[in-house]
Scaffold this active site. Structure first.
Site, PDB file in Angstrom:
ATOM      1  N   TYR A 125      20.658  14.991 -50.904  1.00  0.00           N
ATOM      2  CA  TYR A 125      19.355  14.227 -50.636  1.00  0.00           C
ATOM      3  C   TYR A 125      19.404  12.790 -50.231  1.00  0.00           C
ATOM      4  CZ  TYR A 125      14.590  12.933 -51.977  1.00  0.00           C
ATOM      5  OH  TYR A 125      13.227  12.407 -52.199  1.00  0.00           O
ATOM      6  N   ILE A 155       7.795   9.256 -59.243  1.00  0.00           N
ATOM      7  CA  ILE A 155       6.781   9.736 -59.223  1.00  0.00           C
ATOM      8  C   ILE A 155       6.127  10.750 -60.113  1.00  0.00           C
ATOM      9  CG2 ILE A 155       4.482   9.981 -57.613  1.00  0.00           C
ATOM     10  CD1 ILE A 155       6.453   9.486 -55.163  1.00  0.00           C
TER      11      ILE A 155
END
Ligand code: GDP
Length: 307
Positions: A125, A155
């Protein structure tokens, strides 16, 4: 001020952004070049906030390494190239603080992005996301575009993926605590509770990316973070209190903990946007839980969603 298109329009951040066009998986597959180009040719946006991507928590990353690499590299490559071909001059993409080198000098600054190997749990990633910065910079230099990258910390918020296996810590714990309270069960948490994370509320990320699309022009990325570290134990306590959960909390110390901490330097966003007020953590958790309860069906479907 120009037609704004958002990719990942039904995701955690995308839903909170005010835009003319919001793309979701129902509109087309951004891993497919032809479909991506057709979408951009159809909508012809002037500005883009690119939120789409394959994302997951610690275990989601560890168990889907190939997918996390392939999906993110192809989505990003296609989106930026399609945007360029239809003449998009301004585009904001999302990186993440988890893509920075594992062995990094703290606090993390924007300059350190390529200075070493990422953490072993999420290197596919991380490298895929780092290429987004490379592609943006290369396009700016060759084609005169202004494609910029923003770097939020962890987040959380409404419309998250409440999948307890592959999701991030906050939605997973909200789901687990809700089920524990409802069924009179123990509340299971991974690890010792010691790791520290900097959490940012999704609405704050949305407002800051709207600001960035109109105001931020540097090739160097910009970190979005309130820069206050919160321990997983504090996250657990905040969620348990919000649910008024009085049962047992079980710390599964054999489960992975990831990096111990990843503190960031947020001086750049503070300087560029001095009046911005970050949502206080307790408040953000309360809003997220209220949303989860109101949308319980959708929340639980999210929890059961498979990769
Ligand atoms: P990370 O910041 O990339 O590591 O992503 P996560 O959002 O998955 O945060 C992981 C941290 O929360 C690790 O220290 C985990 O051990 C801890 N944690 C505790 N319970 C859970 C859980 O149920 N799900 C996840 N994803 N993490 C948890």
């Amino acid at each position: 001020m120009g037609k704004l298109l958002v990719t990942g329009g039904t995701g955690l951040v995308g839903t909170a952004i005010d835009a003319d066009v919001k793309l979701s998986t129902a509109d087309g597959d951004l891993r497919n070049w032809q479909q991506t180009l057709e979408l951009f040719e159809h909508h012809r946006p002037e500005k883009v906030i690119h939120c789409a991507g394959k994302v997951g928590g610690l275990v989601g990353n560890m168990n889907h390494k190939g997918e996390f690499f392939y999906d993110n590299v192809t989505i990003n490559t296609n989106v930026l190239e399609a945007a360029r071909r239809v003449g998009v001059k301004k585009l904001v993409s999302f990186l993440s603080t988890c893509i920075f080198p594992d062995n990094v000098e703290y606090p993390i600054t924007e300059k350190q992005i390529h200075n070493g190997e990422p953490h072993h749990s999420n290197y596919p990633y991380a490298y895929a996301k780092r290429m987004l910065e490379v592609q943006s910079r290369a396009y700016n230099e060759q084609y005169g575009t202004n494609y910029v990258c923003v770097v939020p910390t962890n987040i959380y918020g409404p419309n998250d993926n409440f999948d307890t296996k592959n999701g991030h810590v906050i939605p997973s714990l909200i789901y687990k605590c809700y089920m524990a309270k409802k069924n009179n069960l123990d509340f299971y948490v991974w690890g010792t509770g010691a790791p520290l994370r900097e959490f940012i509320y999704s609405e704050d990320v949305a407002r800051l990316s709207e600001w960035a699309v109109d105001n931020y022009t540097d090739n160097e990325p910009i970190i979005f973070s309130p820069s206050n570290a919160i321990s997983i134990k504090e996250v657990v306590n905040t969620i348990a209190k919000e649910f008024d959960f009085k049962g047992r909390i079980i710390w599964e110390t054999d489960k992975p903990e990831g990096q111990y901490r990843k503190p960031t330097d947020n001086s750049k966003i503070r300087t560029c946007n001095p009046d911005f007020v970050f949502t206080e953590f307790g408040k953000g958790i309360r809003f997220t839980i209220e949303w989860f309860i109101e949308n319980i069906e959708q929340g639980i479907r999210g929890a059961e969603r498979k990769f």
